[in-house]
Design an enzyme around this catalytic site. Structure first.
Site, PDB file in Angstrom:
ATOM      1  N   GLU C  86       0.868  -1.305  -0.179  1.00  0.00           N
ATOM      2  CA  GLU C  86      -0.056   0.160  -0.048  1.00  0.00           C
ATOM      3  C   GLU C  86       0.836   1.254  -0.022  1.00  0.00           C
ATOM      4  O   GLU C  86       1.383   1.663   1.192  1.00  0.00           O
ATOM      5  CB  GLU C  86      -0.849   0.099   1.231  1.00  0.00           C
ATOM      6  N   ASP C 291       2.406 -14.132  12.308  1.00  0.00           N
ATOM      7  CA  ASP C 291       1.063 -14.831  11.875  1.00  0.00           C
ATOM      8  C   ASP C 291       0.139 -13.498  11.504  1.00  0.00           C
ATOM      9  O   ASP C 291      -0.158 -12.832  12.685  1.00  0.00           O
ATOM     10  CB  ASP C 291       0.373 -15.669  12.805  1.00  0.00           C
ATOM     11  N   HIS C 388      -1.838  10.266  -1.650  1.00  0.00           N
ATOM     12  CA  HIS C 388      -2.331   9.007  -2.297  1.00  0.00           C
ATOM     13  C   HIS C 388      -2.091   9.310  -4.019  1.00  0.00           C
ATOM     14  O   HIS C 388      -1.816   8.443  -4.504  1.00  0.00           O
ATOM     15  CB  HIS C 388      -3.759   8.506  -2.039  1.00  0.00           C
TER      16      HIS C 388
END
Lengths: 395, 395, 395, 395
Positions: C86, C291, C388
């Site tokens: 991302e 995990d 972004h």
């Protein structure tokens, strides 16, 4: 069987059958019924409110106020009847009302209303359910017409619908006027469901009139978000000096305590982030003939406050699930209607005013207790503990 | 000011001052007070239960039963006084009691008790908080001795403690005997906190007597997990034929409805996964002088049921937050004590019996409504809607 | 069957069987496997971490830092490897680290640890369940000895127990050293349960090794209250000018935004009241062989902040469910151990240091995003949207 | 400063700057970077996905399947690439897929989609807020046009709005095609908000682009009710004998375990009532270039199951917050696109197919684990514990 409570199919509210039941209870239980049998009116007025009637609970009512409310519907100074058996409650609310008066009143706003019945529609699988959901949304107007054909008052505002598995959980949201409306919505929704069952062109296996999504007499996220009954906000800006003089606490201390309490409520997953809205609501619901079991929903709310740039305190509460009627239910019972009349809230067109008073009342109680639970650092005493020593049953 | 409600510093419960307040209300509001002024006893008995007393609410009481309870504390057939203004409620609970009788009774178990006050201790940073948390756990016995020095009844069972940020949120959990105990725990905890403040060797910045983690008069996850008041379970196995004959529903249908309702409650984040425990509890709390604002907590519960291998229905409810007293509070008021005496629940040593009756009562109401909300497929009628038509205010 | 994925009972991690699986996938799916087949090490090191291995995901790792941590276990400037796909995430965290450095570092505190397995014990009725609950609490030492006999590392700290209906839901809480410990706790708890089954003198019908109260890989109130993995707090006081210079926001604006966000989280029943802790945790978990499914638990947390009297910003996050290992699990895989070694967190005795770094990282990300989402009122631009545009895939 | 991570304003994804960063890390941390530096492709493809790139995590990928999916969009046998470091996970999901195949496949249904940005609009008081809420609902079409002018793909479906205090919390819900869409929705919503700011005729004080009601990367009631990403249901009816043969458990035992687990989840306030959806989702998200931080949302779901009248098992899961893209984000990275292509899910028009596969995968994992956690009463062994002994890191 001998243990059967006496009833009369003819007139179950006559003096005779009531006397029989009183006699039966005395014999069966050995209890004296010196006071609970003393109601001051014709028992027939209780028909429709209770079955197997034999007496009345006498619950003390005190008066607090005046509460200065600047509402859309309530623009008045109100003397609020509160029925309770908990010492200090009324005194505490009364003190909060003084703060409100000195601040120019509490402003109240009703921003939404909806009373629900929440059928769940059950299908063979998720695709059938999804197809029904689309159909349901497209046919809202038709369903609305069916539901509203059963009532002169209720208006179907929206059918919320949530898909999970092979089911569509719905909430039929109604405006119900001056009645609380649970029964009105049951009947209207049942009628609509039967119409859907007959007219839905797809495959509907079954429906249940309540799939529990109405979340009646309980708190829930869906009530908090979408409301149940009326959504009412009460807000006030308290001048710094008024706060300090009356409650010996500053706006900054209030905000600090608020942040800690809200964090606590978030961690404990509480139904509200304030102190005790249930106390004031219960006392008012009881005095005015509301269904006190609705405290199960109505205790849910949010508080929001902050010290303003000017050093005052902005304080507000939004109650998404106030359920109060000025008409129907228990509002016509003798003492209950008197209390409603005291506030000019009896009968048609008064429900919103009543809801606004309730919200203002909650603010009064919160202001008072928020300050009371603090420690007085000089005397190392705590007013909250002390008040119960002075006024409560602990004496 | 002229709007000040009359009070007497001498004796605020005398007939004179009460008459003055009645007069004041009539003048200020124009309301008649024909019924709410008619209490049947010396108003001085209300001292400690309310302030500014001027009247009473008369709330109808009916009788349901007998309720057959096989409790540890209640092993009896009980006639249950229920005070309500909602038509059909009592009839519905009454029907459930018949199912219970025909099934041999409902078994009740009290498995825990704790009444809280929940101070939050505030530090400069998380490490100071963590150190205090360790100290708190190590010094439980000393703190317990301090808290218990203030009460002859209360026993400090545990100090739950939860760390977040620079704070330790605690819950001081007490056994409180036959009283509800909120005030007893406030006083004891305040005393303990002051002792801690003086004796903690580390750096404690401040504490607040309630950090809102007691979650009083609201529902919460911490109440559900750790309890508040008494944790009571009521359970029953209903023979298949008894269920069908009385409620026209099979065990498998009940289980099916239960699964759907529970899924619904999980999705909506409800305070319980059953139908309407608040109704029965509110009616019983009101009749017996409990604090009805506690419906805010007590409506929280879980239901669990399944069709057994033998084709019967196992049904149970666990209520983690039943708050009831047989002593203190409102239990000595005239009508309230009569209702308690009817059930042999007045005075010392009776609180657990009362809690067991309450839990049994909840089961009666759930059984009845769970069946009533179903559609009768043959007649396409719904008993729930019909009952309100017949018995309720909709007539 | 022809669609069976090739396996070798002899050695399922050999180059041959892996090549066969790659070939099989290419044939079955038509996909090219030019990159996912390129791992840089002997596949046998993956035994114990995965089955049916045929390739690797290559996930980009960037570096952020240094992060200045003042922990009990981490007292260092750390370059933090973050694996993500991302865009803007890493840049955002990096900016937060600059604020932290200029403020003198983030202080971290581990205040509790517990990894659970949560058997439910099932009885014929509530009384049997209650009796077992008492026995369980009284026999903790014996049960602890049994559980700990299966592990050289795990220590049983507590057996939480919650009664409902005919069941006792438990959580066996362990300290598990440098491993995450889910498997260690399964084995130890299974052993303990079998011992209980044999030695409990009362009537135990059945037990399930997990009754879902461990709430593994999901958020829950019980995790928030009692923790899962480590409870870690990271806190910092940011000088006013540092905040303004770096993030163009004042402490008062931060506090204001915090109050609104927290109210929002309370209303929406969110698993945290901050912005995006999952982003930083996921990137660090992935880089270091944790995990990543534990993001299901670890995203749960609380934030708390306020403008101080001196005009600075106190900011803190408490993460109750950080699940990280420095030993076992995926920590020995080649790229994963390299990333752990970059931070001095590989092998025994390093898990707490790693948890502290994770908590500090979360604060960095929160500070940066909290400021970025604000509107710049002069330019009427929003940095979050712009970032972004500049850095992300939207170009 | 010497501790500054090397960057190039010219080309931050060149081999040179990456080598400099690797060298910097080695010098600063002393770590060897033998494996994490070995990516098999031109680093410029990572531009837009990460900043400060210096290496890759190599995470093992295994293959499970085939998974037989009867979806609207996925009607295929799929070999599912799963990236994980947790031994036994893949084997467990693989076993569930066998049960699914023998039952004729899992049926999947996408019933809703919405990706949010959630501005909060702030007013002077509740009445101004309420007025805005009415205006907002009446002007949806205009606002929709503004928002959609910024994107060729995104469609504004709804503006949820929730009133509290002086604020309107909203959720702008978009359909976002084959992209996850968080950034698309930020931009579109920002544009719409600026338009509102200019054009709202009433008094709007301020707005924040996210008021945290999007509940991004966290679980929430509002996500569960209204969804985030896609709402996908996977359901299957497993023939009795298939269940028994493969999982050694009967439908009735499954249903029993389900009821206990669901009660547990309700009591603990968990984000789902099943076992471990996060495991399968995380492995699939990681292999296919999704944002793994979205496990924060996606773990939230409901399970529903029951033994049918015919003695089979109906089993279903509804996942309200599956966030997966087949286009954009990390889906074009080399190993990630290969994994997507393996399933025919790369590029435009494939997102719904991918979501359906994810939901089917979750069912596979749940079936397997639900059975594994049971005790084998004859051998008194527990398969779950044993599997970790055999396959996991505990050897």
């Amino acid at each position: 069987m001998s243990h059967k409570i006496p009833r009369s199919s003819d007139d179950d509210y006559s003096a005779e059958i009531i006397a029989k039941r009183q006699q039966f209870i005395k014999e069966k239980t050995g209890a004296e019924l010196d006071h609970s049998t003393r109601f001051s009116y014709d028992p027939h007025v209780m028909a429709g409110n209770i079955e197997n009637i034999w007496g009345v609970a006498q619950v003390p009512i005190g008066d607090a106020g005046p509460l200065l409310v600047n509402g859309d519907h309530a623009q008045v100074e109100i003397y609020v009847p509160m029925a309770t058996v908990e010492g200090t409650i009324l005194a505490s609310y009364n003190r909060g009302m003084k703060v409100i008066r000195e601040s120019g009143g509490v402003t109240t706003t009703v921003s939404a209303e909806s009373m629900q019945r929440a059928p769940v529609f059950i299908f063979a699988n998720a695709r059938d359910a999804r197809d029904f959901q689309i159909w349901l949304n497209e046919n809202f107007a038709l369903i609305k017409a069916q539901a509203e054909s059963t009532t002169s008052v209720g208006k179907l505002i929206e059918i919320e619908n949530y898909h999970a598995h092979s089911m569509i959980f719905t909430r039929f949201d109604y405006a119900t006027g001056d009645a609380a409306g649970q029964n009105m919505t049951s009947r209207a929704t049942f009628f609509a469901c039967e119409w859907i069952q007959k007219n839905y062109p797809g495959k509907l296996r079954n429906y249940m009139l309540s799939g529990n999504f109405d979340t009646e007499k309980k708190t829930s996220s869906v009530n908090l978000l979408k409301g149940r009954g009326r959504r009412v906000t009460a807000e006030i800006t308290i001048p710094r000096q008024v706060l300090i003089d009356n409650l010996r606490i500053t706006p900054e201390q209030m905000q600090y305590g608020y942040q800690v309490s809200t964090l606590s409520s978030f961690m404990s997953n509480s139904s509200n982030n304030v102190s005790h809205p249930a106390n004031g609501l219960a006392a008012l619901y009881l005095a005015t003939g509301q269904d006190i079991a609705n405290i199960g929903e109505s205790n849910q709310c949010t508080g929001y406050q902050r010290a303003t740039r000017d050093g005052d305190l902005y304080y507000s509460i939004t109650l998404p699930s106030i359920i109060m009627a000025s008409y129907g239910g228990g509002t016509n019972l003798p003492t209950q209607s008197e209390c409603l009349k005291m506030m000019g809230c009896h009968g048609k067109g008064k429900a919103l005013k009543l809801c606004e008073i309730a919200a203002g009342l909650v603010v009064a109680g919160e202001l008072s207790l928020a300050a009371a639970t603090r420690l007085d650092k000089e005397t190392r005493t705590n007013e909250w503990v002390d008040a119960h020593e002075r006024l409560g049953r602990n004496r």
